[in-house]
Design a protein around this motif. Structure first.
Motif, PDB file in Angstrom:
ATOM      1  N   GLN A 226       0.846  -1.192   0.000  1.00 25.08           N
ATOM      2  CA  GLN A 226       0.000   0.000   0.000  1.00 25.08           C
ATOM      3  C   GLN A 226       0.888   1.251   0.000  1.00 25.08           C
ATOM      4  O   GLN A 226       2.091   1.172   0.230  1.00 25.08           O
ATOM      5  N   LEU A 227       0.285   2.403  -0.263  1.00 26.93           N
ATOM      6  CA  LEU A 227       1.056   3.640  -0.238  1.00 26.93           C
ATOM      7  C   LEU A 227       1.591   3.883   1.166  1.00 26.93           C
ATOM      8  O   LEU A 227       0.868   3.719   2.152  1.00 26.93           O
ATOM      9  N   GLY A 228       2.840   4.310   1.237  1.00 29.53           N
ATOM     10  CA  GLY A 228       3.478   4.507   2.530  1.00 29.53           C
ATOM     11  C   GLY A 228       3.538   5.955   2.959  1.00 29.53           C
ATOM     12  O   GLY A 228       4.339   6.306   3.829  1.00 29.53           O
ATOM     13  N   TYR A 229       2.698   6.795   2.380  1.00 24.31           N
ATOM     14  CA  TYR A 229       2.676   8.213   2.742  1.00 24.31           C
ATOM     15  C   TYR A 229       1.250   8.724   2.615  1.00 24.31           C
ATOM     16  O   TYR A 229       0.337   8.012   2.158  1.00 24.31           O
ATOM     17  N   ASP A 230       1.048   9.973   3.037  1.00 21.88           N
ATOM     18  CA  ASP A 230      -0.290  10.545   3.135  1.00 21.88           C
ATOM     19  C   ASP A 230      -0.520  11.621   2.073  1.00 21.88           C
ATOM     20  O   ASP A 230       0.442  12.157   1.497  1.00 21.88           O
ATOM     21  N   PRO A 231      -1.775  11.981   1.815  1.00 18.96           N
ATOM     22  CA  PRO A 231      -2.042  13.069   0.870  1.00 18.96           C
ATOM     23  C   PRO A 231      -1.319  14.367   1.223  1.00 18.96           C
ATOM     24  O   PRO A 231      -0.876  15.092   0.323  1.00 18.96           O
ATOM     25  N   ALA A 232      -1.170  14.656   2.503  1.00 19.66           N
ATOM     26  CA  ALA A 232      -0.486  15.892   2.903  1.00 19.66           C
ATOM     27  C   ALA A 232       0.960  15.902   2.424  1.00 19.66           C
ATOM     28  O   ALA A 232       1.502  16.964   2.089  1.00 19.66           O
ATOM     29  N   ASP A 233       1.587  14.728   2.400  1.00 23.08           N
ATOM     30  CA  ASP A 233       2.975  14.652   1.920  1.00 23.08           C
ATOM     31  C   ASP A 233       3.056  15.009   0.445  1.00 23.08           C
ATOM     32  O   ASP A 233       3.913  15.798   0.027  1.00 23.08           O
ATOM     33  N   LEU A 234       2.173  14.420  -0.350  1.00 24.40           N
ATOM     34  CA  LEU A 234       2.204  14.678  -1.793  1.00 24.40           C
ATOM     35  C   LEU A 234       1.803  16.120  -2.096  1.00 24.40           C
ATOM     36  O   LEU A 234       2.357  16.739  -3.013  1.00 24.40           O
ATOM     37  N   GLU A 235       0.877  16.651  -1.325  1.00 28.13           N
ATOM     38  CA  GLU A 235       0.473  18.039  -1.533  1.00 28.13           C
ATOM     39  C   GLU A 235       1.656  18.973  -1.287  1.00 28.13           C
ATOM     40  O   GLU A 235       1.890  19.910  -2.064  1.00 28.13           O
ATOM     41  N   GLU A 236       2.404  18.722  -0.233  1.00 24.31           N
ATOM     42  CA  GLU A 236       3.581  19.555   0.036  1.00 24.31           C
ATOM     43  C   GLU A 236       4.620  19.398  -1.064  1.00 24.31           C
ATOM     44  O   GLU A 236       5.287  20.371  -1.461  1.00 24.31           O
ATOM     45  N   TRP A 237       4.770  18.176  -1.581  1.00 25.34           N
ATOM     46  CA  TRP A 237       5.732  17.929  -2.655  1.00 25.34           C
ATOM     47  C   TRP A 237       5.343  18.695  -3.923  1.00 25.34           C
ATOM     48  O   TRP A 237       6.177  19.357  -4.542  1.00 25.34           O
ATOM     49  N   PHE A 238       4.090  18.611  -4.315  1.00 30.95           N
ATOM     50  CA  PHE A 238       3.618  19.342  -5.493  1.00 30.95           C
ATOM     51  C   PHE A 238       3.806  20.846  -5.317  1.00 30.95           C
ATOM     52  O   PHE A 238       4.223  21.550  -6.246  1.00 30.95           O
ATOM     53  N   GLU A 239       3.491  21.349  -4.131  1.00 28.81           N
ATOM     54  CA  GLU A 239       3.626  22.790  -3.886  1.00 28.81           C
ATOM     55  C   GLU A 239       5.078  23.246  -3.980  1.00 28.81           C
ATOM     56  O   GLU A 239       5.356  24.354  -4.463  1.00 28.81           O
ATOM     57  N   PHE A 240       5.995  22.407  -3.502  1.00 33.39           N
ATOM     58  CA  PHE A 240       7.416  22.754  -3.568  1.00 33.39           C
ATOM     59  C   PHE A 240       7.832  23.010  -5.015  1.00 33.39           C
ATOM     60  O   PHE A 240       8.474  24.025  -5.327  1.00 33.39           O
ATOM     61  N   TRP A 241       7.467  22.096  -5.907  1.00 27.40           N
ATOM     62  CA  TRP A 241       7.890  22.215  -7.303  1.00 27.40           C
ATOM     63  C   TRP A 241       7.101  23.275  -8.056  1.00 27.40           C
ATOM     64  O   TRP A 241       7.649  23.945  -8.944  1.00 27.40           O
TER      65      TRP A 241
END
Length: 434
Positions: A226-241
């Motif tokens: 299963q995915l080993g991270y949360d939506p908040a992690d990916l949201e922060e990643w997208f915002e960084f880039w």
């Protein structure tokens, strides 16, 4: 239509050794005939590759045949044909005696009982004392050894040193953090002509995201797939880039999605950027297609005192013995020769990544090219900076890679808000992973 970026197309092909070779089978026997020399029937050895890998592997097998009392029939093919043919052979009870295995699939094959447990062959004939434990772990599933790493690599940030010098900034070292990286990229973008950026846009890059997650104590996937991270992690990643692209530090998403798949068109080789993210074994290829001086270094480090190592040693490929092999003992002897015998394994060079065995590396070191030596020294440099090997990805990982790229582009183009793109990705992932 969902577009697949050049990084997905090229990154996987280079790393996995894909590319049609025009070969469907090739027989190598000690006496040049169809039956080989020595006692018993010939061993069968299958791998995927390319013309250079086929030539090197054939030379190593020839050396083994010359000294062993056994012939070997070799079965090279391209990436796609290899797996379809292997599935047919295994289901039909006629697998090769020794086969090349990929980290993406080893858990699946082991879980189906298709791979032989290799622990009984350690340390004789498989003496792994000269292989880093992190590399050995790539072949363990649930604590059992099913594959031996032929070569390994790690994440590497390629650096166009000319672009860095033209921007009037210093080349970063291994202590660079993600926040410092962002500042540096913006400075490079501001100090260079229009069309030159600090970095590629890695918003949809699975490998770069994986390193960033590891630094936070998380992973792309859990041990149960299963995915080993949360939506908040990916949201922060997208915002960084997204922010980095909007402020001129990273290439915009439109340019990223429309770029050609050729490595020469990437930011670092083309001189349109200072940094690209890839794997260490691809460094010589970057040098080959670049007019500028190219450096190699670690991905940025996690911010804060609690950051963990983000990089790990990954098997570029492994060797496994099918559980239904006709002669597993003889296959183990061939495996030992190809990975651990300094004279025979040296024939393979660095084509499959940095050789697992320290003894093999020392044989190759004096004659290594400048690029091969730089890649080797880099991998050795990070030995005390790498973390644990993550769990093997689930069977559907490739589909999730495509979805990550798609929703990164949706957010990057502004067709979806970042929160909506992240939510949609996690919904897709839930459906795909079941």
């Amino acid at each position: 239509m969902r577009r697949i970026s050049r990084r997905r197309l090229l990154g996987g092909a280079v790393l996995l050794g894909a590319g049609a070779t025009g070969l469907t089978s090739l027989t190598a026997c000690g006496n040049g005939g169809g039956s080989g020399s020595g006692s018993g029937s010939n061993l069968r050895f299958a791998w995927w590759g390319n013309p250079d890998r086929d030539r090197r592997t054939q030379a190593a097998v020839d050396q083994f045949v010359a000294r062993a009392d056994r012939g070997v029939d070799t079965e090279p093919s391209n990436w796609d044909d290899y797996w379809s043919r292997l599935a047919t052979q295994i289901s039909g009870g006629n697998p090769p005696d020794l086969m090349q295995m990929d980290y993406q699939y080893i858990a699946e094959y082991a879980g189906r009982g298709a791979l032989l447990e290799l622990d009984d062959y350690v340390p004789d004939p498989l003496d792994l004392s000269a292989v880093p434990e992190e590399a050995v772990e790539n072949g363990r599933i649930g604590g059992t050894l099913y594959g031996i790493t032929m070569g390994y690599n790690t994440f590497a940030m390629m650096k166009n040193l000319q672009v860095i010098r033209d921007a009037g900034v210093d080349e970063p070292d291994h202590t660079l953090t993600w926040s410092e990286f962002a500042e540096l990229c913006r400075e490079i973008g501001n100090n260079t002509p229009s069309g030159v950026f600090g970095t590629q846009n890695a918003m949809g890059s699975k490998e770069t995201l994986e390193c960033w997650l590891h630094q936070r104590g998380k992973a792309l996937f859990t041990a149960d797939g299963q995915l080993g991270y949360d939506p908040a992690d990916l949201e922060e990643w997208f915002e960084f880039w997204q922010e980095l692209a909007e402020t001129g530090g990273a290439v915009d998403m439109e340019t990223t999605s429309e770029a050609l798949p050729d490595l020469s068109d990437w930011e670092v080789p083309s001189g349109r950027g200072a940094f690209n993210f890839h794997w260490s074994n691809i460094y010589p290829a970057f040098v080959d297609v670049s007019a500028d001086e190219i450096g190699i270094g670690m991905y940025p480090q996690g911010d804060g005192a609690g950051a963990q190592p983000g990089q790990y040693y990954k098997a570029s490929m492994l060797l496994s013995i099918p559980s239904a092999a006709d002669d597993p003992d003889a296959a183990a002897e061939l495996l030992q020769a190809l990975v651990l015998d300094a004279e025979i394994a040296a024939e393979l060079g660095f084509e499959r990544g940095v050789p697992s065995s320290e003894e093999v590396r020392e044989v190759l070191r004096p004659d290594a090219s400048d690029e091969e030596l730089a890649s080797l020294e880099y991998v050795e440099f990070v030995e005390d900076k790498v973390g644990e090997v993550p769990p093997p990805p689930p069977e559907a990982a490739g589909r999730l890679d495509d979805q990550l790229i798609f929703f990164a582009e949706e957010a990057g183009f502004g067709r979806m808000s970042i929160p909506d793109a992240v939510d949609a990705y996690f919904q897709e992932a839930t459906n795909i992973l079941g």
